[in-house]
Each structure stands twice: as C-alpha cells, then as structure tokens.
Design a protein around this motif. Structure first.
Motif, PDB file in Angstrom:
ATOM      1  N   THR A 129       0.681  -1.208   0.133  1.00 28.07           N
ATOM      2  CA  THR A 129      -0.035   0.164  -0.044  1.00 28.07           C
ATOM      3  C   THR A 129       0.939   1.176   0.086  1.00 28.07           C
ATOM      4  OG1 THR A 129      -0.189   0.063   2.508  1.00 28.07           O
ATOM      5  CG2 THR A 129      -1.807  -1.268   1.242  1.00 28.07           C
ATOM      6  N   LEU A 130       2.001   1.232  -0.045  1.00 26.69           N
ATOM      7  CA  LEU A 130       2.996   2.355  -0.038  1.00 26.69           C
ATOM      8  C   LEU A 130       2.902   3.380  -1.244  1.00 26.69           C
ATOM      9  CD1 LEU A 130       6.441   0.804   0.975  1.00 26.69           C
ATOM     10  CD2 LEU A 130       4.907   2.106   2.254  1.00 26.69           C
ATOM     11  N   HIS A 131       2.751   4.549  -1.123  1.00 30.84           N
ATOM     12  CA  HIS A 131       2.713   5.439  -2.419  1.00 30.84           C
ATOM     13  C   HIS A 131       3.890   5.204  -3.153  1.00 30.84           C
ATOM     14  CE1 HIS A 131       2.048   9.027  -4.690  1.00 30.84           C
ATOM     15  NE2 HIS A 131       3.164   9.401  -4.534  1.00 30.84           N
ATOM     16  N   GLU A 132       3.786   5.106  -4.368  1.00 28.05           N
ATOM     17  CA  GLU A 132       4.745   4.665  -5.260  1.00 28.05           C
ATOM     18  C   GLU A 132       5.679   5.952  -5.609  1.00 28.05           C
ATOM     19  OE1 GLU A 132       4.265   1.677  -8.568  1.00 28.05           O
ATOM     20  OE2 GLU A 132       3.143   0.418  -7.002  1.00 28.05           O
ATOM     21  N   ASP A 133       6.352   6.506  -5.005  1.00 28.23           N
ATOM     22  CA  ASP A 133       7.385   7.598  -5.506  1.00 28.23           C
ATOM     23  C   ASP A 133       8.703   6.963  -6.138  1.00 28.23           C
ATOM     24  OD1 ASP A 133       8.688   6.603  -3.329  1.00 28.23           O
ATOM     25  OD2 ASP A 133       8.647   8.249  -2.182  1.00 28.23           O
ATOM     26  N   ASP A 134       9.246   7.928  -6.654  1.00 30.00           N
ATOM     27  CA  ASP A 134      10.565   7.443  -7.370  1.00 30.00           C
ATOM     28  C   ASP A 134      11.410   6.603  -6.263  1.00 30.00           C
ATOM     29  OD1 ASP A 134       9.854   9.029  -9.573  1.00 30.00           O
ATOM     30  OD2 ASP A 134      11.328  10.649  -8.975  1.00 30.00           O
ATOM     31  N   ASP A 135      11.624   6.606  -5.432  1.00 28.57           N
ATOM     32  CA  ASP A 135      12.382   5.725  -4.270  1.00 28.57           C
ATOM     33  C   ASP A 135      11.679   4.136  -4.247  1.00 28.57           C
ATOM     34  OD1 ASP A 135      14.104   7.613  -3.887  1.00 28.57           O
ATOM     35  OD2 ASP A 135      13.428   8.351  -2.111  1.00 28.57           O
ATOM     36  N   VAL A 136      10.532   4.260  -4.047  1.00 30.77           N
ATOM     37  CA  VAL A 136       9.637   2.940  -4.447  1.00 30.77           C
ATOM     38  C   VAL A 136       9.674   2.248  -5.659  1.00 30.77           C
ATOM     39  CG1 VAL A 136       7.416   2.082  -3.912  1.00 30.77           C
ATOM     40  CG2 VAL A 136       8.097   3.829  -2.274  1.00 30.77           C
ATOM     41  N   LYS A 137       9.555   2.949  -6.517  1.00 26.29           N
ATOM     42  CA  LYS A 137       9.608   2.406  -7.704  1.00 26.29           C
ATOM     43  C   LYS A 137      10.939   1.843  -8.199  1.00 26.29           C
ATOM     44  CE  LYS A 137       6.067   5.536 -10.019  1.00 26.29           C
ATOM     45  NZ  LYS A 137       5.927   6.582 -11.102  1.00 26.29           N
ATOM     46  N   GLU A 138      12.133   2.580  -7.721  1.00 30.26           N
ATOM     47  CA  GLU A 138      13.239   1.923  -7.711  1.00 30.26           C
ATOM     48  C   GLU A 138      13.706   0.587  -6.833  1.00 30.26           C
ATOM     49  OE1 GLU A 138      16.968   1.189  -9.183  1.00 30.26           O
ATOM     50  OE2 GLU A 138      15.730   2.487  -9.966  1.00 30.26           O
ATOM     51  N   ALA A 139      13.039   0.738  -5.706  1.00 34.60           N
ATOM     52  CA  ALA A 139      12.956  -0.403  -4.773  1.00 34.60           C
ATOM     53  C   ALA A 139      12.293  -1.653  -5.702  1.00 34.60           C
ATOM     54  CB  ALA A 139      12.620  -0.086  -3.523  1.00 34.60           C
ATOM     55  N   LEU A 140      11.195  -1.320  -6.185  1.00 30.95           N
ATOM     56  CA  LEU A 140      10.425  -2.432  -6.849  1.00 30.95           C
ATOM     57  C   LEU A 140      11.144  -2.967  -7.768  1.00 30.95           C
ATOM     58  CD1 LEU A 140       6.901  -0.757  -6.856  1.00 30.95           C
ATOM     59  CD2 LEU A 140       7.586  -2.779  -5.360  1.00 30.95           C
ATOM     60  N   LYS A 141      12.087  -2.373  -8.555  1.00 31.21           N
ATOM     61  CA  LYS A 141      12.722  -2.984  -9.764  1.00 31.21           C
ATOM     62  C   LYS A 141      13.781  -3.997  -9.204  1.00 31.21           C
ATOM     63  CE  LYS A 141      12.447   0.977 -12.650  1.00 31.21           C
ATOM     64  NZ  LYS A 141      13.378   2.146 -13.159  1.00 31.21           N
ATOM     65  N   ARG A 142      14.292  -3.886  -7.953  1.00 33.29           N
ATOM     66  CA  ARG A 142      15.300  -4.669  -7.226  1.00 33.29           C
ATOM     67  C   ARG A 142      14.677  -5.893  -6.536  1.00 33.29           C
ATOM     68  NH1 ARG A 142      19.341   0.041  -4.917  1.00 33.29           N
ATOM     69  NH2 ARG A 142      19.431   1.114  -6.545  1.00 33.29           N
ATOM     70  N   LEU A 143      13.368  -5.993  -6.410  1.00 36.50           N
ATOM     71  CA  LEU A 143      12.910  -6.981  -5.889  1.00 36.50           C
ATOM     72  C   LEU A 143      13.055  -8.391  -6.577  1.00 36.50           C
ATOM     73  CD1 LEU A 143       9.168  -6.073  -4.803  1.00 36.50           C
ATOM     74  CD2 LEU A 143      11.236  -6.774  -3.183  1.00 36.50           C
ATOM     75  N   PRO A 144      13.294  -9.647  -6.083  1.00 36.55           N
ATOM     76  CA  PRO A 144      13.392 -10.762  -6.635  1.00 36.55           C
ATOM     77  C   PRO A 144      12.000 -11.070  -7.435  1.00 36.55           C
ATOM     78  CG  PRO A 144      14.105 -11.130  -4.442  1.00 36.55           C
ATOM     79  CD  PRO A 144      13.589  -9.723  -4.577  1.00 36.55           C
ATOM     80  N   GLU A 145      12.147 -11.589  -8.476  1.00 37.69           N
ATOM     81  CA  GLU A 145      11.050 -11.918  -9.408  1.00 37.69           C
ATOM     82  C   GLU A 145       9.669 -12.641  -8.826  1.00 37.69           C
ATOM     83  OE1 GLU A 145       9.596 -13.492 -13.816  1.00 37.69           O
ATOM     84  OE2 GLU A 145      11.769 -13.801 -13.051  1.00 37.69           O
ATOM     85  N   HIS A 146       9.998 -13.551  -7.971  1.00 31.46           N
ATOM     86  CA  HIS A 146       8.878 -14.357  -7.345  1.00 31.46           C
ATOM     87  C   HIS A 146       8.193 -13.286  -6.128  1.00 31.46           C
ATOM     88  CE1 HIS A 146      11.871 -14.975  -4.368  1.00 31.46           C
ATOM     89  NE2 HIS A 146      10.916 -15.169  -3.301  1.00 31.46           N
TER      90      HIS A 146
END
Length: 87
Positions: free
Chosen positions: A13-30
């Motif tokens: 539920t986090l607001h997807e600012d630039d930092d969150v978007k970058e963190a999402l790119k780094r998550l393992p695929e699963h």
C-alpha cells in the motif's frame, strides 16, 4: 475496505514515489509477482464490493516488510548521490 481484508500487505500500500519504484525494480521476481497478484486480487475484490474470507486475511505475523530493505538501500544511495553532487 481494509487492506488486510483484501489480502494486501503493508508494503503493498506504499505510495509509489521514485524511491519505491526503484526498490520495486530490485525485488526478486517471485516476490514482485506475489505483490502484483495481491494488488490485482484486491482491485478485483474492490470492484465486486467483496472481501476475502477471514481465513485468507493477511495475519499480523505474515505481514513482513518485504520492500523495506530495498527501499532503505535506494534512499541511502540517493542521499549519497545528493551529497556527492553538492561537493
């Protein structure tokens, strides 16, 4: 509708600012795919004005901050970059 009743975890539920978007790119695929599934399911439930059966709600013990380590790293890197650029 409460996030837990729709199967969402806190980090979903986090607001997807630039930092969150970058963190999402780094998550393992699963982990990323599980997140997408939870969000799509919650949207579907919302459209139908329904909630999950109580036994499928996210329990407090299960709601771990899966995005937090990646987000902290992204923020630390951004602060480092900003400090470097000020010099």
């Amino acid at each position: 509708m409460a996030a837990k009743a729709s199967g969402l975890m806190r980090d979903d539920t986090l607001h997807e600012d630039d930092d969150v978007k970058e963190a999402l790119k780094r998550l393992p695929e699963h982990v990323y795919n599980e997140r997408v599934f939870r969000i799509k399911r919650a949207l579907d439930l919302s459209l139908k004005h329904q909630i999950l059966p109580k036994d499928q709600w996210v329990k407090y013990e299960e709601d771990h901050p899966y995005l937090e380590p990646y987000l902290k790293e992204v923020i630390r890197e951004r602060h480092e970059r900003e400090a470097w650029n000020r010099k």
